[in-house]
Design a protein around this motif. Structure first.
Motif, PDB file in Angstrom:
ATOM      1  N   ALA A 143       0.832  -1.195  -0.102  1.00 43.45           N
ATOM      2  CA  ALA A 143       0.101   0.148   0.062  1.00 43.45           C
ATOM      3  C   ALA A 143       0.867   1.341  -0.002  1.00 43.45           C
ATOM      4  O   ALA A 143       0.360   2.255  -0.763  1.00 43.45           O
ATOM      5  N   GLY A 144       1.903   1.286   0.767  1.00 40.98           N
ATOM      6  CA  GLY A 144       2.845   2.422   0.636  1.00 40.98           C
ATOM      7  C   GLY A 144       3.556   2.692  -0.656  1.00 40.98           C
ATOM      8  O   GLY A 144       3.596   3.828  -0.826  1.00 40.98           O
ATOM      9  N   ALA A 145       3.845   1.675  -1.316  1.00 37.70           N
ATOM     10  CA  ALA A 145       4.540   1.698  -2.766  1.00 37.70           C
ATOM     11  C   ALA A 145       3.535   2.385  -3.621  1.00 37.70           C
ATOM     12  O   ALA A 145       3.916   3.059  -4.326  1.00 37.70           O
ATOM     13  N   THR A 146       2.238   1.830  -3.498  1.00 34.34           N
ATOM     14  CA  THR A 146       1.251   2.195  -4.412  1.00 34.34           C
ATOM     15  C   THR A 146       0.740   3.681  -4.208  1.00 34.34           C
ATOM     16  O   THR A 146       0.466   4.472  -5.099  1.00 34.34           O
ATOM     17  N   ALA A 147       0.943   4.079  -2.936  1.00 34.15           N
ATOM     18  CA  ALA A 147       0.563   5.615  -2.448  1.00 34.15           C
ATOM     19  C   ALA A 147       1.674   6.428  -3.082  1.00 34.15           C
ATOM     20  O   ALA A 147       1.722   7.747  -3.651  1.00 34.15           O
ATOM     21  N   VAL A 148       3.056   5.991  -3.033  1.00 33.65           N
ATOM     22  CA  VAL A 148       4.251   6.687  -3.493  1.00 33.65           C
ATOM     23  C   VAL A 148       3.951   6.825  -5.004  1.00 33.65           C
ATOM     24  O   VAL A 148       4.241   7.859  -5.583  1.00 33.65           O
ATOM     25  N   VAL A 149       3.518   5.740  -5.779  1.00 31.21           N
ATOM     26  CA  VAL A 149       3.452   5.624  -7.341  1.00 31.21           C
ATOM     27  C   VAL A 149       2.394   6.565  -7.610  1.00 31.21           C
ATOM     28  O   VAL A 149       2.355   7.592  -8.637  1.00 31.21           O
ATOM     29  N   SER A 150       1.148   6.950  -6.749  1.00 27.14           N
ATOM     30  CA  SER A 150       0.052   7.839  -7.038  1.00 27.14           C
ATOM     31  C   SER A 150       0.695   9.317  -6.981  1.00 27.14           C
ATOM     32  O   SER A 150       0.425  10.039  -7.726  1.00 27.14           O
ATOM     33  N   ALA A 151       1.540   9.583  -6.059  1.00 26.18           N
ATOM     34  CA  ALA A 151       2.121  10.779  -5.805  1.00 26.18           C
ATOM     35  C   ALA A 151       3.067  11.186  -6.964  1.00 26.18           C
ATOM     36  O   ALA A 151       2.907  12.263  -7.544  1.00 26.18           O
ATOM     37  N   ALA A 152       3.854  10.291  -7.475  1.00 25.36           N
ATOM     38  CA  ALA A 152       4.838  10.595  -8.607  1.00 25.36           C
ATOM     39  C   ALA A 152       4.003  10.722  -9.640  1.00 25.36           C
ATOM     40  O   ALA A 152       4.436  11.503 -10.597  1.00 25.36           O
ATOM     41  N   LEU A 153       2.989   9.870 -10.044  1.00 25.80           N
ATOM     42  CA  LEU A 153       2.146  10.280 -11.171  1.00 25.80           C
ATOM     43  C   LEU A 153       1.649  11.568 -11.178  1.00 25.80           C
ATOM     44  O   LEU A 153       1.413  12.265 -12.269  1.00 25.80           O
ATOM     45  N   VAL A 193      -5.223   5.656  -8.876  1.00 22.62           N
ATOM     46  CA  VAL A 193      -4.290   4.890  -7.780  1.00 22.62           C
ATOM     47  C   VAL A 193      -4.477   5.311  -6.356  1.00 22.62           C
ATOM     48  O   VAL A 193      -4.708   4.711  -5.586  1.00 22.62           O
ATOM     49  N   GLY A 194      -4.266   6.837  -6.195  1.00 25.46           N
ATOM     50  CA  GLY A 194      -4.569   7.287  -4.911  1.00 25.46           C
ATOM     51  C   GLY A 194      -5.932   6.867  -4.362  1.00 25.46           C
ATOM     52  O   GLY A 194      -6.013   6.747  -3.030  1.00 25.46           O
ATOM     53  N   ALA A 195      -7.183   6.638  -5.105  1.00 31.49           N
ATOM     54  CA  ALA A 195      -8.103   6.491  -4.412  1.00 31.49           C
ATOM     55  C   ALA A 195      -8.301   5.088  -4.190  1.00 31.49           C
ATOM     56  O   ALA A 195      -8.909   4.530  -3.271  1.00 31.49           O
ATOM     57  N   PHE A 196      -7.700   4.301  -4.992  1.00 33.10           N
ATOM     58  CA  PHE A 196      -7.324   2.809  -4.855  1.00 33.10           C
ATOM     59  C   PHE A 196      -6.895   2.497  -3.504  1.00 33.10           C
ATOM     60  O   PHE A 196      -7.236   1.486  -2.737  1.00 33.10           O
ATOM     61  N   VAL A 197      -5.783   3.228  -2.950  1.00 37.83           N
ATOM     62  CA  VAL A 197      -5.030   3.084  -1.909  1.00 37.83           C
ATOM     63  C   VAL A 197      -5.903   3.332  -0.729  1.00 37.83           C
ATOM     64  O   VAL A 197      -5.939   2.521   0.382  1.00 37.83           O
TER      65      VAL A 197
END
Length: 199
Positions: free
Chosen positions: A69-79, A140-144
């Protein structure tokens, strides 16, 4: 003269346990294994140690908690950041549109058509690519944030830093969508207009 035979003692003869019951009891107590009484206590200590080992949390399990979940959240912010600053794919697409516009207007065309084909299409393509990255960041952020509500319930709540990064990705994605939409529909800057020739 003493006629009674003298009583001789045979030193090689030892008293049997039947002859001396007190001695046999003492010998049995001495020859008894001293570890026999300590064995149950050792077994109890080992059982308590086993219970303590199972009760202690595994450090590797603790470290892995929330990694996905943390990696996915970071990907959301990067996008979201890419959506605001622009991606190399957007520049490549814009240059391709510019080249195609130059080819189409090479045979002769009006100034307004050249502006639209060479500059306008490249501008809109850049806005479209950035908008795609912004929508991805938003999703992605909403999914997290929504993931804990679905599937198997988690044993512990989601860490606060994961929610914070996911919210940052959603905010950046929303801002990127708004900016890209304004660029695509020429709300912020309109296309240049060619002046009429004097005559």
């Amino acid at each position: 003269m003493n006629t009674t035979p003298s009583k001789t003692t045979d030193l090689s003869k030892t008293a049997s346990p039947a002859d001396d019951p007190g001695k046999s009891t003492a010998d049995a107590a001495v020859t008894e294994d001293p570890t026999a009484t300590a064995a149950p206590a050792e077994a109890t200590d080992e059982a308590e140690d086993d219970d303590l080992e199972f009760d202690e949390p595994d450090p590797f399990t603790e470290a892995r908690h929330g990694v996905g979940a943390g990696a996915t959240a970071v990907v959301s912010a990067a996008l979201g950041i890419v959506a605001l600053t622009g991606a190399w794919s957007g520049r490549v697409a814009a240059e391709r549109e510019t080249l195609m516009g130059q080819i189409q207007t090479a045979g002769g065309s009006s100034a307004a058509q050249q502006i639209s084909e060479i500059y306008g299409d490249a501008w809109h393509t850049t806005a479209l690519v950035n908008g795609v990255f912004a929508v991805l960041a938003l999703l992605v952020g909403a999914f997290v944030l929504a993931r804990p509500a679905f599937g198997t319930p988690a044993t512990r709540p989601q860490p606060a830093w994961i929610r914070a990064v996911a919210l940052a990705g959603i905010a950046l994605g929303t801002l990127g969508v708004l900016i890209s939409a304004g660029m695509y529909f020429d709300l912020f800057l309109s296309l240049p207009v060619a002046g009429t020739p004097a005559g």
